[in-house]
Design an enzyme around this catalytic site. Sequence first.
Site, PDB file in Angstrom:
ATOM      1  N   LEU A  51      28.166  42.813  34.108  1.00 32.87           N
ATOM      2  CA  LEU A  51      28.693  43.939  33.350  1.00 32.87           C
ATOM      3  C   LEU A  51      29.972  43.577  32.613  1.00 32.87           C
ATOM      4  O   LEU A  51      30.253  44.097  31.545  1.00 32.87           O
ATOM      5  CB  LEU A  51      28.962  45.128  34.287  1.00 32.87           C
ATOM      6  N   GLY A  52      30.766  42.693  33.185  1.00 30.48           N
ATOM      7  CA  GLY A  52      32.019  42.349  32.534  1.00 30.48           C
ATOM      8  C   GLY A  52      32.794  41.308  33.309  1.00 30.48           C
ATOM      9  O   GLY A  52      32.438  40.935  34.429  1.00 30.48           O
ATOM     10  N   GLY A  93      36.985  40.086  34.080  1.00 30.43           N
ATOM     11  CA  GLY A  93      38.402  40.378  33.958  1.00 30.43           C
ATOM     12  C   GLY A  93      39.229  39.267  34.565  1.00 30.43           C
ATOM     13  O   GLY A  93      38.701  38.219  34.963  1.00 30.43           O
ATOM     14  N   MET A  97      40.682  39.092  37.412  1.00 30.67           N
ATOM     15  CA  MET A  97      40.482  38.869  38.836  1.00 30.67           C
ATOM     16  C   MET A  97      39.078  38.379  39.179  1.00 30.67           C
ATOM     17  O   MET A  97      38.853  37.844  40.249  1.00 30.67           O
ATOM     18  CB  MET A  97      40.763  40.163  39.610  1.00 30.67           C
ATOM     19  N   LYS A 133      31.865  43.710  42.359  1.00 29.83           N
ATOM     20  CA  LYS A 133      32.959  42.973  41.736  1.00 29.83           C
ATOM     21  C   LYS A 133      33.287  41.761  42.597  1.00 29.83           C
ATOM     22  O   LYS A 133      33.776  41.886  43.723  1.00 29.83           O
ATOM     23  CB  LYS A 133      34.193  43.871  41.591  1.00 29.83           C
ATOM     24  N   ASP A 140      47.413  49.448  35.769  1.00 24.11           N
ATOM     25  CA  ASP A 140      46.767  48.855  34.586  1.00 24.11           C
ATOM     26  C   ASP A 140      45.927  49.910  33.863  1.00 24.11           C
ATOM     27  O   ASP A 140      44.743  49.713  33.606  1.00 24.11           O
ATOM     28  CB  ASP A 140      45.903  47.671  35.005  1.00 24.11           C
TER      29      ASP A 140
END
Length: 450
Positions: free
Chosen positions: A31-32, A34, A36, A54, A150
């Site tokens: 999905l993405g 980042g 981290m 995640k 954030d």
Amino acid sequence: MSGQDHGGPAAAQTDGPAELVAGRYRLLRRLGRGGMGVVHEAEDVQLGRRVAVKMLTAVEGLAAEDVAWERFQREIRALARIEHPGVVTLYDSGVHEGVPYLVMQVLDGASLADLVVATGPLPASAACTVALGITDALEAVHATGVVHRDVKPSNVGVTGNGRVVLQDFGLARLAGESAITRTGALVGTPQFMAPEAMTGGPREAAADWYGLGACLYLMLTGELPFGRTTDVGAIMERALDEGIRPLTASDAVPRPLAHLVRELCRQDPVLRLTDASVVRETLVPLMYGGTQDLADLVTRHVRAEAVDAVRATAVAARGASAVAEEPEYEWDQSGSLPGVADLMSPVTLSDTTRRIVLGSMTPQGALSRQREAVGLVQRGQVREAARMLAVVVQVCLSKLGPDHPTTLTGQYWQAVCLARLDAGDKALEMLSRVNRRVAGRADRTDGTDD
């Protein structure tokens, strides 16, 4: 939507056999990505539900006393303490092959960042609706003693019915505890980062309200608070010097909203507006019809993605078909389908990614993924089904051919997705081509039987 760095409908698909995390979560597609780690859509094989996993690769192999490991532990505690419809829900956590992971709800829709990129400035009513959703979420978060740290457009999700969800607490920490940033490190996004955070000061709740103000600036103007520069030094200099430029009231930016952005983005956190009730007093009178406006924007964005997925399939169809006949689609010189010039340019797999996907997924695997996609359609998760089918059909075209039943079935369900996303003309185009293929197969079969 529970991640960033969207790579288009096709690029999001996981390559090769699906990985099973902790013996329970089967990774389906990325999905993405980042700072981290990486976020995947996954299936919880025990409960039979879709989740977002995640994987915090930045924490991999670190000792328990390491700062990054401590950041992970704080993220778990922060998320577990929050129960609110405007905050992403944490289901589970653990460590898989040395890599910590979080399991969260997966959200269908789009990020605020994607919406603004696709549509430009939002109507004031829609901007107020998003801002109110963030306000409610921040109030709930701060009430538990948590600071998000954030707040930015890519961490704000909007579902298909206009619900706003604050997500990715990868930088969260418990209020009042010592900072967990490495010495000298800048953790966060400078365009939406409060000045006190840039100088290494403590990030209290006021920093989150600054992030809300910066998001509101983006929604109302379609522009980043400090322009499109990627020069962190230049951004910090402007943020610490003159700060975010005050908005000028206009038809698109009502005077109360211009004033609200100024109060939320004050450089001095002591003077900054941090009272949720005062923020609501400004937003609520201006958000009439905003939920529907927001839902319509998300629907149009999702529809455009689905049409782009069909375009990607069309590219594969042209390369895979060895039959000398009319092309699956007629392309103009710009690479657009006739009648959709108002949409963004087509999204296709990169050559490298396409070779990996087409080379690693078997026909049996494609059929299995196709069945998953049909299940998503039947559960109403049409956008996710369209993304999955974009890759499945490419694999089928390459390995089974354009006339194979699995290929034709996949294209049929792509048409169903388009129809349910109100792209009826494109759905009819695809269905007519599928029907011609089916008729051609029947004619050839009849000829062989004779």
